[in-house]
Design an enzyme around this catalytic site. Structure first.
Site, mmCIF file in Angstrom:
data_model
loop_
_atom_site.group_PDB
_atom_site.id
_atom_site.type_symbol
_atom_site.label_atom_id
_atom_site.label_comp_id
_atom_site.label_asym_id
_atom_site.label_seq_id
_atom_site.Cartn_x
_atom_site.Cartn_y
_atom_site.Cartn_z
ATOM 1 N NE ARG A 121 -31.594 -61.179 1.388
ATOM 2 C CZ ARG A 121 -31.421 -61.888 2.487
ATOM 3 N NH1 ARG A 121 -32.412 -62.025 3.349
ATOM 4 N NH2 ARG A 121 -30.273 -62.480 2.728
ATOM 5 C CE LYS A 140 -20.269 -58.696 1.834
ATOM 6 N NZ LYS A 140 -20.924 -59.735 2.644
HETATM 7 N N1 BES Z 1 -22.675 -61.490 -1.307
HETATM 8 C C1 BES Z 1 -23.029 -61.815 0.037
HETATM 9 C C2 BES Z 1 -23.046 -63.320 0.301
HETATM 10 C C3 BES Z 1 -21.746 -64.045 0.153
HETATM 11 C C4 BES Z 1 -20.917 -64.216 1.249
HETATM 12 C C5 BES Z 1 -21.381 -64.614 -1.043
HETATM 13 C C6 BES Z 1 -19.742 -64.909 1.126
HETATM 14 C C7 BES Z 1 -20.196 -65.315 -1.166
HETATM 15 C C8 BES Z 1 -19.375 -65.465 -0.076
HETATM 16 C C9 BES Z 1 -24.410 -61.260 0.372
HETATM 17 O O1 BES Z 1 -24.767 -60.090 -0.264
HETATM 18 C C10 BES Z 1 -24.433 -61.016 1.842
HETATM 19 O O2 BES Z 1 -23.633 -60.251 2.299
HETATM 20 N N2 BES Z 1 -25.330 -61.674 2.553
HETATM 21 C C11 BES Z 1 -25.433 -61.538 3.955
HETATM 22 C C12 BES Z 1 -26.885 -61.605 4.341
HETATM 23 C C13 BES Z 1 -27.162 -61.260 5.777
HETATM 24 C C14 BES Z 1 -26.857 -59.788 6.012
HETATM 25 C C15 BES Z 1 -28.594 -61.554 6.085
HETATM 26 C C16 BES Z 1 -24.666 -62.687 4.614
HETATM 27 O O3 BES Z 1 -24.652 -63.785 4.061
HETATM 28 O O4 BES Z 1 -24.052 -62.452 5.638
HETATM 29 ZN ZN ZN Z 2 -24.090 -58.334 0.725
#
Ligand code: BES
Ligand code: ZN
Ligand code: ZN
Length: 442
Positions: A291, A217
């Site tokens: 997931r 990230k």
């Molecule tokens: N934990 C994150 C989602 C999230 C983002 C929760 C901001 C709370 C605040 C999750 O694991 C994630 O990173 N999801 C990705 C999925 C994508 C790579 C398909 C996302 O939402 O960008």
């Molecule tokens: Zn994530």
């Protein structure tokens, strides 16, 4: 104005060194059809919260609270409003004790305290830094909170070896990038007089820190990912609350707990892993890890023959884009379960909103070059919350299942007026109210 036994008369104010007067808005506002909540209850939560916080800032250490005609909402406002995470600061806010003024509806007041303390437990776990709340520390905290209810509760802290025996290859593919060992937390609350009654199954995403893994990230706001165990926190806190309330219902809680970290041992984009049910998954983005850990937990959960399955997860940034912090998204295959969750959320004011589970989205996750499934949708930015839900559905056989995506409601700036800024603990009270509804219906 009608008066009840609990009403504080201004003439009584002389008995107190300091009095906060708060306005409650329109009388008998009640349930609002467009807002999908009970405006009277929300007003009471907001007003009492504001009053208590004001007195706390004035260093008043004991507050008597008027019931405002709804002692449960008043108690919720007081206890939620006063919560502030300052465990790790030298300078702390004044510790305030609260008490119902008068003797009207002590039962409602006590219930409100327990509901709000449940949400505050979830807030505490979510706000705490990831070097304090590791998977092991999370499990230990919940074990300690459940210790007073040992007569109705059993706990298993499943170690890595058990997770391997269970062939939870999707969960292990996430945990393997971290030095911190994973824990699969399993809670059984046996509250029903019928010990054979099929349980409600609650499953919570327990990523104690989500760096994204190799699909790292950006560093801005990455600290918020210490709350990526919000699903596990709200689920476990709601079970602690159900136990405190002695709800006559059986509940099984599952929380796969681990960190998502990059390392030489971490899963790489394009790797293929095998979930507990034998399905293979191409991991094209290691940041879509929630997931993966939920897939194995959902597969495992079916052994309990649950009457309903509800999983809760800070699953996608796309959920926040869709609804913001107004409501948690609910993806469900069951109109009955939707009704139950929606009813509960109108009472608590911690709202849910139904989202689609179309085959349209399923097609976008089942089209994988190397495996049965891909962990991201093939049009990756479109409908991200919906493709994530469609992915989870591939691991569910039960007719009553709901997935709550709580990414949008994870933290509070100033949108919920009765919560201070920080991790929200939402929707713990809605989960408790939902479980109480199931208990009521036998
Ligand atoms: N934990 C994150 C989602 C999230 C983002 C929760 C901001 C709370 C605040 C999750 O694991 C994630 O990173 N999801 C990705 C999925 C994508 C790579 C398909 C996302 O939402 O960008
Ligand atoms: Zn994530
Ligand atoms: Zn995550």
């Amino acid at each position: 104005e009608e008066e009840d036994e609990g009403t504080l008369h201004l003439t009584e104010a002389a008995d107190f060194p300091c009095v906060a007067l708060v306005g409650l808005g329109k009388n008998n506002a009640g349930v609002c059809r467009t807002e999908n909540w009970d405006t009277s209850k929300e007003n009471i939560r907001q007003a009492v919260s504001a009053g208590c916080r004001l007195l706390q800032d004035l260093e008043v250490s004991h507050v008597e609270v008027d019931s405002c005609g709804d002692a449960q909402s008043a108690a919720e406002g007081a206890v939620l409003g006063l919560f502030h995470y300052d465990q790790l600061k030298s300078k702390k806010k004044t510790k305030v004790t609260t008490q119902l003024h008068g003797s009207a509806d002590v039962v409602g007041w006590e219930k409100g305290i327990v509901y709000a303390e449940g949400q505050n437990l979830a807030r505490l776990l979510m706000e705490a830094p990831a070097n304090h709340i590791t998977p092991t520390a999370f499990a230990k905290t919940i074990e300690e909170k459940l210790a007073p209810h040992a007569d109705r509760v059993t706990i298993h802290k499943r170690p890595q070896a058990w997770i391997e025996e269970q062939q939870m290859g999707a969960f292990l593919s996430v945990s393997k990038g971290s030095e911190e060992p994973p824990v699969f937390l399993e809670l059984h609350y046996n509250g029903s007089p019928d010990s054979k009654q099929p349980p409600l199954l609650l499953v919570g995403k327990g990523i104690t820190f989500d760096s994204g893994g190799i699909s790292l990230k950006p560093s801005a706001s990455m600290d918020a990912m210490r709350a990526d165990m919000g699903g596990a926190a709200t689920v476990c806190a709601s079970i602690v609350t159900a136990a405190s309330l002695k709800l006559p219902v059986n509940i099984v809680g599952l929380a796969p707990l681990c960190e998502n970290m990059p390392s030489g041992k971490a899963t790489k984009p394009g790797d293929v892993v095998k979930a507990k049910n034998g399905k293979t998954i191409q991991v094209d983005n290691t940041d879509a890890e929630g997931r993966l850990i939920l897939a194995d937990a959902l597969c495992y959960g079916h052994v309990f023959n649950p009457r309903a399955i509800v999983n809760v997860a800070t699953l996608t940034g796309a959920m926040d884009v869709a609804l913001g912090s107004a409501a948690a998204g609910v993806f469900t295959n069951s109109d009955w379960l939707w009704e139950q969750l929606h009813r509960a959320s109108v009472v608590t004011g911690d709202r849910v909103w139904r989202m689609p589970l179309f085959q349209h989205y399923t097609k976008q996750v089942t089209d994988s070059q190397l495996a049965d499934l891909n962990n991201i949708g093939k049009y990756s930015r479109s409908g991200g919350a919906c493709t994530a839900a469609a992915f989870l559905r591939e691991f569910v056989k039960a007719p009553h299942w709901a997935h709550l995506d709580i990414a949008g409601v994870m933290s509070n700036k100033d949108e919920v007026p009765y919560l201070r800024k920080g991790m929200s603990g939402r929707p713990t009270r809605t989960l408790v109210e939902f479980a109480a509804g199931l208990a009521h219906n036998g």
